[in-house]
Design an enzyme around this catalytic site. Sequence first.
Site: not given
Length: 1136
Positions: A489, A472, A220, A225
């Site tokens: 993630d 997020h 990131n 994200c």
Amino acid sequence: MTMVTPQPLDQEDEEMLVPHTELLEGPQPVQGPIALDGTPPIEAPQPMEVVGQAEVASTAENQAVEEQPQASRFTWVIENFSRQTNKKLYSDVFVVGAYKWRVLIFPKGNNVDHLSMYLDVADSSSLPYGWSRYAQFSLAVVNQIHNKFTIKKDTQHQFHARESDWGFTSFMALSDLYDPGRGFLMNDTCIIEADVAVRKVTDYWTYDSKKETGYVGLKNQGATCYMNSLLQTLYHIPYFRKAVYHMPTTENDMPSGSIPLALQSLFYKLQYNETSVATKELTKSFGWDTYDSFMQHDVQELNRVLCEKLEDKMKGTVVEGTIQKLFEGHHMNYIECINVDFKSTRKESFYDLQLDVKGCRDVYASFDKYVEVERLEGDNKYHAEEYGLQDAKKGVLFIDFPPVLQLQLKRFEYDFTRDTMVKINDRYEFPLELDLDRENGKYLSPDADKSVRNLYTLHSVLVHSGGVHGGHYYAFIRPTLSDQWFKFDDERVTKEDMKRALEEQYGGEEELPQTNPGYNNAPFKFTKYSNAYMLVYIRESDKEKIICDVDEKDIAEHLRIRLKKEQEEKEDKRRYKAQAHLYTIIKVVARDADLSEQIGKDIFFDLVDHDKVHSFRIQKQMPFNLFKDEVAKEFGVPVQFQRFWIWAKRQNHTYRPNRPLTLQEETQSVGQLREVSNKNHNAELKLFLEIEIGPDLRPLPPPDKTKEDILLFFKLYDPEKEELRYVGRFFVKSAGKPTEIISRLNETAGFSPDEEIELYEEIKFEPCVMCERLDKRTSFRSSQIEDGDIICFQKLPQAQAEEKYRYPDVPSFLEYVKNRQIVHFRSLDRPKEDDFRLELSKLHTYDDVVERVARQLELDDPSKIRLTPHNCYSQQPKPHPIKYRVAEHLLDMLVHYNQVSDILYYEVLDIPLPELQCLKTLKVAFHHATKEEPVVHNIRLPKQSTVGDVLNEIKTKVELSHPNAELRLLEVFYHKIYKIFPLTEKIENINDQYWTLRAEEIPEEEKNLGPQDRLIHVYHFTKEAALNQMQVQNFGEPFFLIIRENETLEDVKVRIQRKLEVPDDEFSKWKFAFLSLGRPEYLQDSDVVSSRFQRRDVYGAWEQYLGLEHSDTTPKRPFTANQNRHTYEKPVKIYN
């Protein structure tokens, strides 16, 4: 009295409070940290205060929440509540999930007029470094009259040292709490309940995604994200990945300048890397700077922009049309008359579909709504070409669906009651298998190919966690369509089951089971702020083609070679870093050549840039005497001719050779010597190698050195060439005088032996230059000259030298070098392009700078130059120019916080800047009574002038409908009228940077309003999809209209049509509505319009208006009077 009992939560319906910019509402800390995605925790609670402890190493970013929580309810009964004198109260400690908790309240508010309440980690001060715990919890003030009025708010938080409490600063109004009739205080007793569910966390500091899952994540960059989740989704569509690999690129392309190569590189690394992959090359290929990477955007918007860009880049290649083949479907918009044989159809393509979430229980309900038939009747009849107005039905049906179906879920919508965007966290289900042929193909048009089976299987679920203002993104993907799901993630990839990927992303409320069922079996309920935002389905009949094999043969050879080489270099660096603790870097300044190469070119002060000298990587255990053998091999200087000096950093921040190594020191190991010589204990040892060269250019043994011998370094300055160069070094006696070495210096410089020269000692250069003349008749010792000092010399300056040379002596030259600054000048109209560059001094005055710019532009009057500074963060001009002579020096113009820019923007004014600053310039758009196109005028008047003066000035510039016409000045913003300026208002504070100023004639009919007449606002509007929700969008020119008493809409429409000169066939399609706070209430022809508008004062009544709904066909005008000098709002753009 306190009780701990596991009981159910009474879920409150209202949304989480949004924090105020100063006093944050919703659970928050007083100084809450900003998330890595760059977004504050809006719609979430915050800590009460920040505890002054070391920053936590193990945060939520590096931990994953496990599934089974432990949950309990804590009840706190506070007696004599109104008589509490402490600012804050703590409850007793209670334990949930083996952790100690307590509730913290401020009975009179935490600097607000609300009760403030938080959940606090009771033993935070004694916990070990790096502690962290995750909890979902609700806090409630019990209503003791009727439980349904209990006020309860819930949230979730990762507690750690810097945020050891979290809750609501503005939980409930103190006026409600202390009102005895409300039921929150009975017998001066308040009851507070805290429901806490604790989840254990897994530490991911040592987690290896590749080892655990076979996949790697994406790093990131700050707020990327949303991009990472989309890239992972696209990468795991193998057909798409293969097409990207087959896009033509060459070995001469650079990834940072080629989107295809950057995407190929990224995909290759995702396929073959062992660790997470950076995306900076890709974002650089987009043309993004750091500022873009810290702006969070919408996944759907990026998806469309990226696919459009790739579609364009694929044209004319072997993979042309891939985007359309994968993602493009078609639907048919139709309008079919009911009473006559007339049907209008229009085929449109789509790459994704936006589906409603609000009011729909699942994807099928959204598709039902998508194809829902709308009746066009009554005032909303359809105008059929040869049949006039007709009752009709309007709808959408699908002609074909694409192999890869992308569904965007409308999780965000506009809440008219609160006048803000909100996130829809409602439960919304989506199936693993999606059958779009259901119910005999109800979604398909008659033209659809019925032989194609539209049965889809779910491939990926993109999730948004957080609120409307940020949050997020991550993705659940099953790359091979097996039962195994993976969560991507950012850097972390984990295996997940189907329940986590599907059911847990439906949204709605989460029910947590009781851990102590002896009291009450009802579950805890918490609102889920994480839910599906985008779904990707793959058609069953196409999955073999889509989920294809992609291997190295699909990757261009030059790309494989390049990327394998990158991987090898990266692995070498990794090994190098892993072994760094065993080695010392020795940087050796050898021979005079090292100094000659740098002084006067790369550096002017001190002797050398150590980053540009030869370095050796030596094991720490190696004896220094053996290291000398290495030096002998490298430089061809036998060991007996080497003498090493240690460098030392002096108090004045200069860096000079300090003393030779002793024989004893040379017997030590390299590591021991580094520790002795380097107080900073870094990995480097810096040495100066003294080598004496004889007349035959062969090395000689170093001369004996006593305490009386001083090693000096000499630089020669030539004022005619403005050149400073290194000419050598030698020893002098401390008792000696400079006069004794003049002949030797002349010989070194190539001067005649009797040339008079001036000597200067170079003392320091930070924060300012210090270079002082050396008294030639004073001893070196008396002048405090020591080893490693630098003597600069030059021919004795002549009397006329100051006129002849810019920098006649060494101090003036060094001052110039220290402060010189190359400045790139850009026209303010073209802020991305350099126009010219000038070499200036940071000490130049404002007048010096504008004179140089004027000279460059061949402008006679420098005062007509106006400069604007550069914003280093946004890479844009700052919004306000530099005022005349306010900036004292050039450096003041270039400094932006702690950075120094090298960019200035210029304008050439038509009058001198000092005069302009005494005037106020306003951009005013004049709307003629009969001419359609407004004309913008720049009105320039003294700042003390009034609006009346502005209007008088406009009268001299425009053609009026009649000589006695009166004008007014309006403030217009986003196609609404916000203000009519009084004639006496001073113009000094009127802002035309953001609003449009509009001047117009006052119609005669408005001057004689009857007692029951209403002067109302009339605006054009259309309904558009914005942020996944239909919103009212104003456009065009707003205006005022008189509404007579008892006048119906039918009568008003006649006057509006006449005023706007709209043709009948077009006007018949218009709808009319009364709008209040953005909500349209459609009117019938028989409605009395005046009854809706109760106020006569239109100066502040922009929130109520008569709306004219029709399509926006107005051409985009070339002027934008309401724009700031520079625009900073950035949609997603890919520039290359």
